[in-house]
Design an enzyme around this catalytic site. Structure first.
Site, short mmCIF file in Angstrom:
data_model
loop_
_atom_site.label_atom_id
_atom_site.label_comp_id
_atom_site.label_asym_id
_atom_site.label_seq_id
_atom_site.Cartn_x
_atom_site.Cartn_y
_atom_site.Cartn_z
N CYS A 1 15.40 16.81 53.80
CA CYS A 1 15.78 15.42 53.95
C CYS A 1 14.93 14.78 55.04
O CYS A 1 14.92 15.25 56.18
CB CYS A 1 17.27 15.32 54.31
SG CYS A 1 17.90 13.66 54.22
N CYS B 1 21.05 20.84 52.17
CA CYS B 1 19.67 20.66 51.69
C CYS B 1 18.64 21.04 52.75
O CYS B 1 17.45 20.91 52.52
CB CYS B 1 19.45 19.24 51.17
SG CYS B 1 19.51 17.94 52.39
N CYS C 1 22.62 16.64 48.39
CA CYS C 1 22.72 18.10 48.30
C CYS C 1 21.54 18.58 47.45
O CYS C 1 20.76 17.77 46.96
CB CYS C 1 24.07 18.57 47.74
SG CYS C 1 24.41 18.17 46.03
#
Length: 138
Positions: free
Chosen positions: A91, A87, A13
């Protein structure tokens, strides 16, 4: 009898201070060491959300000693499953990895009742994930 490698799950996160830490805490507790658990954040805070720590303590899971960590390419590469929680595109994506995005309310700055709701949602998702990762042992 062969020894299979434990699956590795990375929870990500933004701040690595609430949702991902609660999910990691649940998976560590519920898997009894049968899953390698990692967590990280794209913009980690300097400490775990104290309300998240309190909510998890109510479940008998202590995450107070966890430290928010920065998301690294290595952590993603060594994981079998990457679970993101808000996020966005920060990522890195690698072929052959399992990716899931869990839409969860951010518990940052929220009261204990709200964090409990998020915690309970996370527990259900972690339980389902564990049943998929280790189908014969849940």
């Amino acid at each position: 009898m062969s020894v299979d490698r434990r699956p590795t799950v990375l929870f990500v996160c933004v701040h690595n201070a609430g949702r991902s830490q609660m999910a990691a805490g649940y998976l560590r507790a519920l898997s009894d060491g049968r899953v390698e658990v990692l967590s990280a954040g794209s913009e980690p805070r300097d400490q775990i959300n104290p309300v998240a720590v309190q909510a998890m303590a109510e479940e008998g899971i202590d995450i107070a000693d966890q430290v928010p960590k920065i998301l690294t390419v290595d952590a993603v590469q060594e994981s079998d499953a990457v679970i993101t929680m808000g996020c966005g595109d920060t990522c890195p994506i690698f072929p052959g990895k399992r990716y899931e995005d869990w839409e969860l309310e951010d518990p940052a700055g929220k009261d204990l009742d709200t964090v409990r709701r998020v915690r309970d949602d996370i527990r259900g998702r972690v339980t389902a994930l564990l049943a998929e990762l280790l189908p014969t042992s849940v």
